[in-house]
Every structure is written in structure tokens, then in C-alpha cells.
Design a protein around this motif. Structure first.
Motif: not given
Length: 649
Positions: A412-416, A475-480, A512-514, A638-649
Motif C-alpha cells: 500500500a502507498d498510504s493509509t486512510v 473477499g474484497r480488499e482495499p488498496t490502501r 492519505a486522509g483523515v 456517509s463518512v464510512i462509505a467515503t473513507a472505504l472508497t477512498f481506501a480503494g474498496l
């Protein structure tokens, strides 16, 4: 030859506790160079291991600082809540009948430095000033002004080569710092203007902000005859004077030691408070959340960074809207029932541990239940298969813990970060003594359920971790990397997140973001649902646009979750929450961050917010009429969906 005794946590190193109680110490910036510069001078340790065996801390110390603390006779363990340990340290190096041996104690805690001074030791507030203490040279609070054409990076070059340690960056033109007399000379010779404000000794710095409008008559009289363009400076001086006067009077009424003004600060005043002055307990009339900020010394504070510019993020993850699969997973995992269940356990409605006897009275940093809640939350994270680390720090006489749980992704290149603060307070409550007379809030005996502030945010972070566990099991995996963090002592001036962000920067974390959630359940009955998204930063530079980009992502997700919710996006230095919640500790380091909340702040037209009316009172419970779990679920989703998407899910 003088003998140096160092505290460890927060002074020499940042500490990490793993779930198996193993300890890792990460040396703080400039510390190794300072230790080596002291040459053959004897160097020892005066540190409290807390609940850890001294042998465990000693092993971590020698691994982190090989060859630096070789004399076991100078390594002393134990609490430092009185001058006795310092007297004993002095006596241990004093040969009978010989001339007195000079001893220096180096520690960040002002109370410990005060005890050390009583024992006859010289003291330093940071290792950078160890030699200044040895040579009995003063260290001063210093306002550093940057002339036109000079950048913070220019100041960093000078500061990092001198006896200078910044504690707060007010703007691109002003920095508050500690500096020895030689450090001041180095700054002046490099062309920086220094405004000296008194000795550091056993004091610590705070920034206090004030929401109240300036008195019109006083402001008019001050502006009369003032040169053109000086109005902002006059306003800042007026506000600083007003805040300082109020705080000084309040503390004087409690017989606390006097505080000193360090001059105007963004929205208020800088204060130097000696040990024993409870600045965090002073609340200005009409104070909004986060009006008090504890400032920490850090040589790396001028090393700004933005790990993930918005353009690159957009290219990596498209338009940023969550996928239908992510939305469905979040809706299933983050419900009003789930959030209420978490809140009930940490606010005293239900037992903290299912089937157990304990019901939480308070999560105040001074309360006994604080540590129990930390333990229960950490255990729940462990049950979800996350890597749990505890980050210890000290506030006054208390040893507190931030809780971190992470799912790491190889390569991973960074952390959410998905975050909240887990502590509470009831400092605005009305309390009476046995005779029925008004008395101050006492965290040792008074309830502080904090169901909304910030039990609601804490519950949302726990639900987010449970949601991620479900996605991973499918079976889903984030990229961050995805990291969940619960900060302690937010109510004492953002202390926990300050320590956490400082340590993360020193460790070279790539964030990457908080996404901070602070009070998300308050909605007065009959009011329209409004969510506030605070991206405003008092720190200039790339962090501004990066944080705005995070806020925009949340704003676009909210109507996908619930189209009936009104979004208030608040950006820029005029954002009323700028600097006022734990996201600000990350802005300070140049990391993109947002704080999402209920409708807390009044509108520019003066309309009051529609969030909880039980702010910082014992009435902030799950059963309060302003506590709305359904609204909390909307905000959290709203926040969790955004953050998980931001992490690549």
C-alpha cells in the motif's frame, strides 16, 4: 561533570504497545544527535514504566538507543508524582564528602520539571536544550516573525541547526517556539525577527480561542488613529487581551499559579501555564468545541507534507462516489441499532462488557473508567482481526492511551484514517455540594456519559471496523491501509491526537486522509437534518486543497445515503471548527483531514445550530431527546462509505 537524566515517553521517544504487551520505542527527531553531542557526560533515565515491567521498558530502551544508556546505576524507574524520585536521583550520583554534582532533568512534563527544580536539578523542556540547561542558559518563549521573501522551509533549516524548537505555526509569517539565548541569536543573524516572551522553565503553552464578538466601542476606539491596514493586528491584540484577562481572572479565583500571555494567536491568545494551572478547565462564555489547544514542542513541526494530492487521488479512484456494493455493505453494517448498542456500553446505559457488572460512569481523562473503556474497545478491535496498538502518553498525572487498529495491505502507498475521540466531559454541568451550594465539576465523582460527544463518533468508528471485517470476509480488499484510531484527552486540548500525529510524523507515516467524526447524533426534534463537513485549516499550503477535496467527497456521498439531509461544507480559515477537533492535529502536519459533525455551529446569519443542547453536561445520554441514532447512522454511513472508497474498496 554533570549528570543528565531523561524521561522517555514523549521526550526521548514515542511508545507503541502491542496487544501482547510488547513495547517499541521510536526515537524522536533530533534526539540521537543531542545524545551523541553530550559526549562522555553520564546519561541516565528517570521514567515511569506504568504497568509494564521495568525490564520490558529497559529492553526497548536499549534497542532504540544502543550504547547511549550504558550505566544501569543511572537508570531509575517509578512514578514521578512528587520531588522524592528527583531527590533520590541527585543523591545517587553524589559521592559522600565531595563537591555537589550538577544534575539535569530533561522532560516534557512541566510538573515533573517543577519537582526536579525543587530537588535542585536544572531542567530542560526538550532534549535540544539539554546543553543549555547544563550551562545554565535560559530558554525562552519566542515569537518568530518571517520577513517577506522567507519561507517556513528557510526557518526550518536554521531552527534544526540551532537550539530552537517550534510549538505552533500560526501562519506563514509567525511561529511560536522555544529557543535558548544562542538559538535566538542564530535566528536573528539569519534575518528572522524574535519577540521574547519570558522563560519556559516549568511552563507549557496553550492556544485559547474566543467565539465572542469584539465590543464595538472598544474596537472603534482602538481603530481610531490606527495606521491603514493595521485593523487585523488591532483586532488580534484586542481579542488576545480579552481572552487572557478572562482566563487569568478565572485561575486567580482558584488560587492557581499565574499564567503569562505569549501574545495574539489565531482567534485568541497564546498562554504559558506553569505546572498546576488548570487551563483546560477554564471555559470562556459561549465557548464552542475545541476552544483550548495544548501545544507540543516538536523540531519536525516545520516539515510540512501532503501525502496524496487530490489530482492523483481522483485519477486513482475515479469520481470518488462509493460503489453500490460498498453502499450496500455500509447500510447493512452501520445501523441505528448497532450505533446505539456501542453508545449504550460506553456511556453507562448497558454494561461495558456484555454480561459483566461494570457500567461506565465517565470516560473523562481523569476518571477510572477511561482505562476500562480503552481496554474494552481494544479487545473488540482484536476480535475483528485487526492489528491493535496502544499509544501511551501523559496528561498531568495521568497515563492515557490512544487506541489504534489497522488492516494493512501489502504494498500500500498510504493509509486512510477513520477516527473519533473516546473521552468525555461534563464540565458545563450544574453541580451542587452536600449543602446544595454550586460547586465545580469533579471528574472523580461526577457522571460524564458523553453519548453524543463523542460516544456517537466512537460508535461509528467501531461500526466502520465491523463493516470492513464483513467486506474482507466477502473477499474484497482495499488498496490502501485502513486504520481506526480513537483519541484520548480530546477534551483537554486535543492532547491525544496531538501526541498521535506528532508520533506519526516522526515515524514517517504516509497518511492519505483523515476522516474524523465528532458529535454526529445530535438533532433537535422537529429540526431538519443538517450535517456539517469541516475541512477548514488554519495551516496554509497544499493541505488546504487536499482537505477540501476530502470534504467534497463526503458531501457528494451524503445525498446518496439520504437525499433529505442538508450538507454544510465549511472550508477556509473562517470554518468555525478550524483548529477545534482532532482533525486539526493532522492539518498541523500537512495531512488532508476533515471533521464531520451534526449541526453544531450557528450560521453566518446567527441562526443557532440544531445539534445537541446537552453539550458537556451529564444530560448527554442515549436517552436525551436530542440524541437521534437514525441521524447518527446517516452521518456515519456517509463518512464510512467515503473513507472505504477512498481506501480503494
Amino acid at each position: 561533570m554533570p549528570v543528565f537524566f531523561f524521561d522517555i515517553g514523549g521526550t526521548l521517544a514515542d511508545a507503541l504497545l502491542a496487544a501482547d504487551d510488547s513495547l517499541t520505542l521510536r526515537p524522536r527527531p533530533r534526539v540521537m544527535a543531542v545524545l551523541d553531542s553530550l559526549g562522555e557526560a553520564p546519561k541516565g533515565i528517570l521514567s515511569d514504566p506504568g504497568t509494564l515491567p521495568p525490564a520490558t521498558v529497559a529492553a526497548a530502551l536499549h534497542e532504540a538507543f544502543p550504547g547511549r544508556f550504558t550505566d544501569d546505576a543511572l537508570v531509575r524507574w517509578g512514578p514521578k508524582g512528587s520531588r522524592s524520585p528527583f531527590d533520590e536521583a541527585v543523591a545517587s550520583v553524589q559521592p559522600p564528602g565531595s563537591a555537589p554534582v550538577a544534575c539535569v532533568f530533561v522532560g516534557e512534563d512541566p510538573q515533573e520539571r517543577a519537582f526536579a527544580r525543587e530537588a535542585g536539578m536544572r531542567t530542560a523542556a526538550h532534549p535540544v536544550f539539554a546543553r543549555a540547561a547544563m550551562e545554565n542558559r535560559p530558554v525562552l518563549w519566542t515569537r518568530i516573525e518571517l520577513p517577506e521573501g522567507r519561507e517556513l522551509s528557510d526557518l526550518a533549516v536554521i531552527a534544526n541547526a540551532a537550539e530552537v524548537v517550534p510549538v505552533h505555526v500560526a501562519s506563514a509569517r509567525l511561529v511560536l517556539a522555544m529557543a535558548s539565548t544562542s538559538g535566538v541569536t542564530a535566528l536573528q543573524q539569519a534575518g528572522f525577527t524574535t519577540d521574547l516572551r519570558g522563560s519556559v522553565e516549568d511552563t507549557v503553552a496553550f492556544l485559547l480561542r474566543d467565539n465572542r464578538p469584539l465590543p464595538a466601542v472598544e474596537a472603534f476606539e482602538a481603530f481610531a488613529g490606527a495606521p491603514p491596514g493595521s485593523r487585523p493586528d488591532v483586532e488580534a491584540a484586542l481579542r488576545a487581551t480579552a481572552v487572557f484577562g478572562y482566563v487569568a481572572d478565572e485561575l486567580a479565583a482558584t488560587s492557581a499559579p499565574p499564567v503569562a500571555s505569549l501574545g495574539p494567536a489565531p482567534g485568541g491568545v497564546y498562554l504559558a501555564a506553569p505546572a498546576g494551572a488548570p487551563v483546560e478547565e477554564v471555559h470562556l462564555p459561549g465557548a464552542k468545541p475545541g476552544h483550548t489547544e495544548r501545544l507540543l514542542p516538536d523540531p519536525a513541526l516545520l516539515d510540512f507534507r501532503t501525502e496524496a494530492p487530490p489530482g492523483r487521488l481522483a485519477a486513482a479512484f475515479g469520481d470518488g462516489l462509493p460503489s453500490p456494493e460498498t453502499i450496500a455493505a455500509v447500510r447493512a453494517a452501520v445501523t441505528s441499532e448497532v450505533l446505539s448498542r456501542h453508545v449504550a456500553r460506553i456511556s453507562g446505559i448497558e454494561p461495558l462488557v456484555e454480561g459483566g457488572p461494570l457500567k461506565v460512569r465517565s470516560r473523562d481523562a481523569s476518571a477510572e473508567d477511561n482505562a476500562r473503556v480503552v481496554e474494552a474497545l481494544a479487545r473488540r478491535f482484536e476480535d475483528l482481526g485487526l492489528t491493535v496498538r496502544l499509544h501511551p502518553f501523559r496528561w498531568r498525572e495521568h497515563r492515557l492511551l490512544n487506541v489504534e487498529a489497522e488492516h494493512s495491505v501489502p504494498g500500500a502507498d498510504s493509509t486512510v484514517l477513520i477516527t473519533a475521540h473516546m473521552d468525555s466531559t461534563a464540565a458545563n454541568g450544574d453541580f451542587v455540594d452536600a449543602d446544595g451550594d454550586p460547586r465545580p465539576y469533579d471528574p472523580a465523582v461526577d457522571p460524564a456519559p458523553g453519548a453524543d460527544d463523542d460516544g456517537s463518533g466512537t460508535a461509528a468508528v467501531m461500526a466502520a471496523a465491523e463493516c470492513l471485517r464483513g467486506l474482507l470476509d466477502d473477499g474484497r480488499e482495499p488498496t490502501r491501509n485502513v486504520r481506526f484510531v480513537l483519541f484520548n484527552a480530546e477534551e483537554q486540548g486535543l492532547v491525544g491526537s496531538k501526541f498521535y500525529a506528532r508520533a506519526a510524523a516522526a515515524a514517517g507515516d504516509r497518511i492519505a486522509g483523515v476522516f474524523q467524526m465528532d458529535m454526529i447524533a445530535g438533532r433537535q426534534q422537529g429540526s431538519s437534518p443538517v450535517v456539517e463537513i469541516h475541512a477548514g485549516s488554519l495551516v496554509a499550503g497544499p493541505v488546504v486543497s487536499a482537505s477540501d477535496a476530502l470534504g467534497e467527497r463526503v458531501a457528494r456521498t451524503v445525498p446518496v445515503i439520504d437525499s433529505a439531509v442538508t450538507v454544510q461544507q465549511l472550508t477556509g480559515p473562517a470554518d468555525p471548527a478550524a483548529g477545534r477537533s482532532d482533525h486539526a492535529s493532522f492539518h498541523e502536519r500537512g495531512w488532508a483531514a476533515v471533521a464531520v459533525s451534526e449541526d453544531l455551529f450557528s450560521t453566518p446569519d446567527g441562526d443557532p445550530g440544531t445539534g445537541t443542547r446537552q453539550y458537556h453536561t451529564p444530560g448527554d445520554t442515549l436517552l436525551d431527546q436530542d440524541h437521534n441514532p437514525e441521524f447518527a447512522a446517516t452521518v456515519a454511513r456517509s463518512v464510512i462509505a467515503t473513507a472505504l472508497t477512498f481506501a480503494g474498496l
